[in-house]
Design a protein around this motif. Structure first.
Motif, PDB file in Angstrom:
ATOM      1  N   ALA A   1       0.885  -1.148  -0.244  1.00 51.10           N
ATOM      2  CA  ALA A   1       0.176  -0.615   0.057  1.00 51.10           C
ATOM      3  C   ALA A   1       0.878   1.125   0.366  1.00 51.10           C
ATOM      4  CB  ALA A   1      -0.718  -0.169   1.131  1.00 51.10           C
ATOM      5  N   ASP A   2       1.853   0.958   0.818  1.00 52.30           N
ATOM      6  CA  ASP A   2       2.963   2.289   0.442  1.00 52.30           C
ATOM      7  C   ASP A   2       3.097   3.013  -0.364  1.00 52.30           C
ATOM      8  OD1 ASP A   2       1.982   3.004   2.997  1.00 52.30           O
ATOM      9  OD2 ASP A   2       4.223   2.223   4.559  1.00 52.30           O
ATOM     10  N   LYS A   3       3.390   1.238  -1.127  1.00 45.67           N
ATOM     11  CA  LYS A   3       4.513   1.949  -2.834  1.00 45.67           C
ATOM     12  C   LYS A   3       2.833   3.073  -3.339  1.00 45.67           C
ATOM     13  CE  LYS A   3       8.837   0.861  -2.610  1.00 45.67           C
ATOM     14  NZ  LYS A   3       8.801   1.298  -1.798  1.00 45.67           N
ATOM     15  N   LEU A   4       2.088   2.100  -3.014  1.00 39.14           N
ATOM     16  CA  LEU A   4       1.390   2.440  -4.702  1.00 39.14           C
ATOM     17  C   LEU A   4       0.219   4.072  -3.544  1.00 39.14           C
ATOM     18  CD1 LEU A   4      -0.617  -0.769  -4.676  1.00 39.14           C
ATOM     19  CD2 LEU A   4       0.872   0.767  -6.988  1.00 39.14           C
ATOM     20  N   ASN A   5       0.581   4.424  -2.546  1.00 40.99           N
ATOM     21  CA  ASN A   5      -0.329   5.506  -1.797  1.00 40.99           C
ATOM     22  C   ASN A   5      -1.798   4.733  -1.632  1.00 40.99           C
ATOM     23  OD1 ASN A   5      -0.648   7.678  -0.419  1.00 40.99           O
ATOM     24  ND2 ASN A   5      -1.064   8.932  -2.614  1.00 40.99           N
TER      25      ASN A   5
ATOM     26  N   THR B   1       5.958  -6.310  -4.526  1.00 43.09           N
ATOM     27  CA  THR B   1       5.986  -5.450  -3.643  1.00 43.09           C
ATOM     28  C   THR B   1       7.910  -4.570  -4.328  1.00 43.09           C
ATOM     29  OG1 THR B   1       4.611  -5.503  -1.658  1.00 43.09           O
ATOM     30  CG2 THR B   1       6.851  -3.567  -1.366  1.00 43.09           C
ATOM     31  N   GLU B   2       8.345  -5.527  -4.823  1.00 38.33           N
ATOM     32  CA  GLU B   2       9.911  -5.161  -4.976  1.00 38.33           C
ATOM     33  C   GLU B   2       9.811  -4.914  -6.132  1.00 38.33           C
ATOM     34  OE1 GLU B   2      13.478  -5.618  -4.127  1.00 38.33           O
ATOM     35  OE2 GLU B   2      12.005  -6.687  -2.558  1.00 38.33           O
ATOM     36  N   ALA B   3       8.980  -4.956  -7.272  1.00 36.56           N
ATOM     37  CA  ALA B   3       8.557  -4.855  -8.516  1.00 36.56           C
ATOM     38  C   ALA B   3       8.505  -3.534  -8.683  1.00 36.56           C
ATOM     39  CB  ALA B   3       7.561  -5.099  -9.241  1.00 36.56           C
ATOM     40  N   LEU B   4       7.889  -2.520  -7.242  1.00 34.32           N
ATOM     41  CA  LEU B   4       7.215  -0.834  -7.158  1.00 34.32           C
ATOM     42  C   LEU B   4       8.657  -0.570  -6.879  1.00 34.32           C
ATOM     43  CD1 LEU B   4       3.515  -1.878  -5.868  1.00 34.32           C
ATOM     44  CD2 LEU B   4       4.269  -0.939  -8.483  1.00 34.32           C
ATOM     45  N   LYS B   5       9.319  -1.325  -6.642  1.00 29.86           N
ATOM     46  CA  LYS B   5      11.025  -0.359  -5.654  1.00 29.86           C
ATOM     47  C   LYS B   5      11.432  -0.196  -7.160  1.00 29.86           C
ATOM     48  CE  LYS B   5      11.222  -2.104  -1.423  1.00 29.86           C
ATOM     49  NZ  LYS B   5      11.262  -3.312  -0.344  1.00 29.86           N
TER      50      LYS B   5
END
Ligand SMILES: Cc1cc2nc3c(=O)[nH]c(=O)nc-3n(C[C@H](O)[C@H](O)[C@H](O)COP(=O)(O)OP(=O)(O)OC[C@H]3O[C@@H](n4cnc5c(N)ncnc54)[C@H](O)[C@@H]3O)c2cc1C
Length: 330
Positions: A236-240, A325-329
């Motif tokens: 969620a933090d990665k996607l706001n 999550t890793e991919a969004l980093k």
């Protein structure tokens, strides 16, 4: 016969001409709660005569905010210590006094805990039947609402002289926050004093609020524990995004119940809803099926959530979520 038809037509026009709606604003004294803007849009469907009541203590900022909202003609302002916490016991006599003064034909608010707490009391005092959680306005006396957890639509004609209703925010666009120039007028009522607002403790969160977030990541029983929800918080933090949950996850104590999405929880319609380890029971769908894009991650290919999903991933969430999550980093 001709004369009768003409009279009917004329009375119809007069009914439309004399509609005037009061929207009760929900706010925190500093800020207007976004769903009030959706309620204002609903009110505008009834005609141009839309007033908005802002009651509170030191709420001048909100009064300014509301007076600029496109479509609001008049802001009724009531400032008094008695309105602290916006208690229905104190707001109801104020609304009744305003109704008497301005002869509103319609009184509405958003269908949040605030609106659901207040408007039934107003309706009871006016001796009319309230309409809850409407999703469409067909005419000044005909409204649509969902029944059976959203599986059927009910069209209701209201014959009461004053229509009192709450508005499902996700069914109406938010009114533009600029372009209006409403007049202001003070209204008052004598404090009742039967109840007093002491304090409120809100959960503090840096994440967006569930009902107004553009992206929601929800977890179900498939998460297996409260600790595992950390996987969703990281994503969620990665996607706001805001984090939601199914009732099974709430009942199992994984997360607090203000996260619950569904028939007996919150109704959300974000741009993107990601359902993780949620089977897709109708009571859950009732709270999220109007989301623009639905993504489901579930290890069971037969899970009913896949019937409403735009994108489905049949996978083990404990593998898929950390990978996402890793991919969004990157
Ligand atoms: C009157 C009433 C009101 C209700 N109101 C609500 C409401 O507001 N909101 C709500 O949500 N429910 C509500 N319910 C409950 C609803 O009927 C369901 O029981 C509930 O939604 C199920 O939650 P769930 O999908 O998390 O759990 P389950 O149905 O148990 O589903 C868990 C899912 O997780 C999947 N899964 C398990 N492990 C993994 C893994 N490792 N990886 C990927 N997937 C996995 C499983 O395949 C399964 O599909 C209500 C029920 C009633 C009777």
């Amino acid at each position: 016969e001709m004369r009768m038809a003409l009279t009917r037509m004329l009375s119809c026009c007069l009914i439309i001409l004399f509609q005037s709606t009061l929207v009760v604003a929900e706010h925190t004294n500093d800020k207007l709660t976004p769903l009030t803007l959706n309620a204002i849009s609903a009110a505008r469907k009834l005609g141009d005569d839309v007033s908005c009541l802002v009651a509170g203590t030191g709420c001048a900022k909100v009064v300014e905010e509301v007076s600029k909202v496109l479509g609001v003609k008049k802001v009724l302002v009531a400032q008094h210590d008695a309105y602290r916490g916006l208690l229905p016991e104190e707001l109801t006599p104020l609304i009744l006094a305003s109704q008497k003064q301005f002869q509103f034909t319609h009184i509405c608010a958003g269908a949040s805990a605030f609106g659901k707490n207040l408007l039934p009391r107003v309706a009871a005092k006016l001796d009319v039947a309230p309409l809850s959680d409407i999703i469409e306005i067909k005419s000044p006396d005909t409204f649509v609402r969902t029944i059976y957890a959203g599986n059927a639509l009910s069209t209701v004609k209201c014959n009461d002289p004053v229509k009192v209703f709450t508005v499902r925010a996700t069914s109406f666009e938010a009114a533009p926050v600029e372009g209006g120039s409403a007049t202001k007028e003070e209204v008052t009522s004598s404090p009742v004093g039967v109840s007093e607002w002491i304090e409120q403790n809100l959960t503090k969160s840096d994440r967006p609020e569930l009902t107004s977030a553009k992206v929601v990541v929800s977890g179900g029983r498939g998460l297996k524990s409260g600790d595992n929800f950390k996987l969703l918080y990281d994503l969620a933090d990665k996607l706001n995004a805001a984090v939601g949950a199914s009732r099974a996850a709430v009942d199992a104590g994984f997360v607090p119940n203000d996260l619950q999405v569904g028939q007996t929880g919150k109704i959300v319609a974000p741009e993107l809803y990601i359902a993780v380890g949620i089977s897709g029971a109708i009571q859950h769908l009732a709270g999220m099926k109007d989301s623009k894009t639905i993504v489901a991650i579930n290890k069971d290919p037969e899970a009913p959530i896949f019937q409403v999903a735009d994108y489905g991933l049949v996978a083990d969430l404990f593998k898929a979520i950390p990978e996402m999550t890793e991919a969004l980093k990157k």
